[in-house]
Design a protein around this motif. Sequence first.
Motif, mmCIF file in Angstrom:
data_model
loop_
_atom_site.group_PDB
_atom_site.id
_atom_site.type_symbol
_atom_site.label_atom_id
_atom_site.label_comp_id
_atom_site.label_asym_id
_atom_site.label_seq_id
_atom_site.Cartn_x
_atom_site.Cartn_y
_atom_site.Cartn_z
ATOM 1 N N ILE A 35 0.863 -1.173 0.000
ATOM 2 C CA ILE A 35 0.000 0.000 0.000
ATOM 3 C C ILE A 35 0.900 1.222 0.000
ATOM 4 N N ALA A 36 0.812 2.033 -1.038
ATOM 5 C CA ALA A 36 1.673 3.201 -1.203
ATOM 6 C C ALA A 36 0.860 4.464 -0.998
ATOM 7 N N GLY A 37 1.279 5.302 -0.050
ATOM 8 C CA GLY A 37 0.570 6.543 0.237
ATOM 9 C C GLY A 37 1.412 7.757 -0.109
ATOM 10 N N ASP A 38 0.866 8.658 -0.892
ATOM 11 C CA ASP A 38 1.586 9.861 -1.323
ATOM 12 C C ASP A 38 1.023 11.069 -0.575
ATOM 13 N N LEU A 39 1.863 11.701 0.257
ATOM 14 C CA LEU A 39 1.447 12.886 1.002
ATOM 15 C C LEU A 39 2.079 14.166 0.467
ATOM 16 N N ASP A 40 2.704 14.095 -0.697
ATOM 17 C CA ASP A 40 3.308 15.269 -1.317
ATOM 18 C C ASP A 40 2.370 15.790 -2.402
ATOM 19 N N ALA A 86 3.195 -1.527 -15.143
ATOM 20 C CA ALA A 86 4.001 -2.632 -14.615
ATOM 21 C C ALA A 86 3.911 -2.783 -13.106
ATOM 22 N N TRP A 87 3.214 -1.863 -12.432
ATOM 23 C CA TRP A 87 3.137 -1.902 -10.971
ATOM 24 C C TRP A 87 1.941 -2.720 -10.481
ATOM 25 N N SER A 88 1.553 -3.727 -11.200
ATOM 26 C CA SER A 88 0.360 -4.490 -10.838
ATOM 27 C C SER A 88 0.476 -5.051 -9.425
ATOM 28 N N GLY A 89 -0.640 -5.009 -8.707
ATOM 29 C CA GLY A 89 -0.675 -5.526 -7.344
ATOM 30 C C GLY A 89 -0.410 -4.489 -6.278
ATOM 31 N N VAL A 90 -0.008 -3.285 -6.671
ATOM 32 C CA VAL A 90 0.250 -2.210 -5.710
ATOM 33 C C VAL A 90 -0.990 -1.326 -5.615
ATOM 34 N N ARG A 91 -1.427 -1.080 -4.392
ATOM 35 C CA ARG A 91 -2.564 -0.185 -4.173
ATOM 36 C C ARG A 91 -2.049 1.167 -3.701
ATOM 37 N N VAL A 92 -2.588 2.217 -4.286
ATOM 38 C CA VAL A 92 -2.066 3.572 -4.079
ATOM 39 C C VAL A 92 -3.134 4.466 -3.467
ATOM 40 N N ILE A 93 -2.724 5.258 -2.469
ATOM 41 C CA ILE A 93 -3.541 6.378 -2.012
ATOM 42 C C ILE A 93 -2.898 7.606 -2.639
#
Length: 266
Positions: A35-40, A86-93
């Motif tokens: 789970i990748a969260g971007d706060l920028d 190509a980033w399959s399987g990664v969930r992003v906020i």
Amino acid sequence: MSKVLAVYSEKGGVGKSALSAGLVAAARRRKLDVIAGDLDPRGTFTSELGISDEDAPAFSMNDLLALDPQGETGLAAEAFAEAGGAWSGVRVIAAERALANRETDNVAVGLEFRLRLGLKGVIGPENVGILDLPPRAGGKLVTSALVAATDVIIPATLDEDGRIGAKEALATIKLVKDLGMNPDLRIVGIVPSIVPGGRNTLKDAIGKYLADTYGPLYRDDLAIPRHSVRQQTRFACVPITDAPGREAAALSEVYDQILTAAGVEA
């Protein structure tokens, strides 16, 4: 143990988003649920993970932090978007420019705790969270991530920007811990970032300063070398672990070692 890794420096241009994406790639290669969260608000991390402005999700990090959970947990799941290409399987906020508005959000109480509540029950031992923080001195977005994180990694280029960014980041982390907002937050270390090859007087001097000043917090054993392939994969929005060649393999190995240092199990 659940792990949420925050990547933080109070200076831009020190390889913060590149490290965040490298850690996502390494975790993905380990077959972990990421789970990748971007706060920028600039959204560099979001873009590299294959989410463009045109296909941005309807519910983002900005919306998650705008909600007052009132004790409700797990709301982060509503903000998940599948990473592209190509980033399959990664969930992003995902981040968007409007996320900057949260810095002046004085309407609802406890914004700094909303992300931690939102991730509660969503990140468990079977997955890992990786948060990319903005290069700013404290503020609500930085504090939100540091309150939600279990561990923090500080990338530092071996120049004056890297030195100052690490020093100020440590001061903000100390404040978050001392105020009791996240007293158990662990510093994995100051990681030399985008390190040039060969002999370099400034590189050596800054490295010595960081080692002398911060002792074992300075992790020169986890130094991230400067290789052009990293910029190529960022431009192409593909994981470094998918790139061919010795330079890509060397970078992938370092990112994997940083995961291990952070206590992320394979």
